[in-house]
Design an enzyme around this catalytic site. Structure first.
Site, short mmCIF file in Angstrom:
data_model
loop_
_atom_site.label_atom_id
_atom_site.label_comp_id
_atom_site.label_asym_id
_atom_site.label_seq_id
_atom_site.Cartn_x
_atom_site.Cartn_y
_atom_site.Cartn_z
N LYS A 121 0.83 -1.20 0.00
CA LYS A 121 0.00 0.00 0.00
C LYS A 121 0.86 1.25 0.00
CE LYS A 121 -3.27 -2.76 2.57
NZ LYS A 121 -3.92 -3.01 3.87
N ASP A 139 -5.76 -0.17 -0.07
CA ASP A 139 -5.79 -0.05 1.38
C ASP A 139 -7.15 -0.53 1.90
OD1 ASP A 139 -7.55 1.93 0.70
OD2 ASP A 139 -6.76 3.38 2.12
#
Length: 226
Positions: A121, A139
């Site tokens: 991420k 995310d």
DNA sequence: ATCCCGAGGG
DNA sequence: CCCTCTGGAT
């Protein structure tokens, strides 16, 4: 095809709702963005942006982080939370950049994820915003909304990235990530999605699962700068 | 109380 | 898969 609806229409609607969706971190170089993004883990942009001016002034390059005094670095980043782990990561990043990347932040996913404290991420945020490398940012918000939109059933970041990547051209990935994540933060929350103030009625398969009374839904909207 | 644009370790 | 790490905002 009823499930996935029209991904492009959802993206367009979110684009109208959040015309300024972008990376909210303050940075002027790949290193600054990398540091700010590492600090963002389980924190907020406001808290990160509050500490980065002093941090960037004190540690202008990779060598500065590599040689940082742990206690001093921890003190500077304390308000962002998880300061012990993050301080160790930043020092490790400085050392790794000096030892393996000539002091510069690498611009590939494979290299970025070898850095301490940098996962998929964080790496994709850096790639998309500092290197213009197309990438999705799977995310928690992005994964939750991709599930609600019917784009993919899996909750695993790799599977989500793969499936959503096939629904949109690479040139859309960075903007799409920002729009979807903003929507997740501002309206489509995990517990109480504010469907009554969401423009995706008729497009989102999960529409109506949260409060649909506009008056009630409006109280759930989180405004920017939070 | 609950959540935050996670990552590392068991 | 699970757990831990942290302070701050709401």
């Amino acid at each position: 095809m009823a499930g996935p609806g029209q991904p492009q229409a959802i993206d367009a609607a979110l684009g109208e709702l959040y015309p300024d969706a972008d990376c909210e971190l303050d940075f002027t170089s790949p290193l600054e963005l990398l540091v700010a993004t590492v600090l963002s883990a389980q924190s907020t942009d406001r808290r990160v942006n509050a500490v980065t001016p002093a941090l960037f002034a004190r540690y202008p390059d990779a060598a500065a982080y590599a040689g940082a005094d742990v206690a001093e670095l921890e003190a500077l980043i304390t308000p962002t939370g998880f300061f012990r782990a993050k301080a160790g990561h930043l020092i490790g990043i400085g050392a790794a950049l000096d030892e393996r990347f000539d002091g510069a932040v690498p611009g590939t996913l494979a290299d970025l994820v070898t850095l301490p404290g940098v996962g998929r991420k964080t790496a994709n945020v850096v790639l998309g915003n500092a290197f213009d490398v197309p990438g999705l940012t799977p995310d928690t918000h992005f994964i939750r909304l991709a599930n609600r939109f019917g784009w993919v059933a899996s909750t695993k970041p790799d599977a989500v990235e793969q499936a959503v990547g096939e629904l949109f051209p690479p040139e859309d990935w960075v903007q799409l990530s920002h729009r979807v994540i903003w929507h997740g933060r501002r309206r489509c929350h995990a517990r109480r999605p504010a469907c009554g103030v969401c423009p995706l009625e008729g497009l989102c398969p999960s529409y109506g699962e949260g409060p649909t009374d506009p008056a009630v839904a409006a109280t759930l909207v989180r405004e920017p700068r939070g």
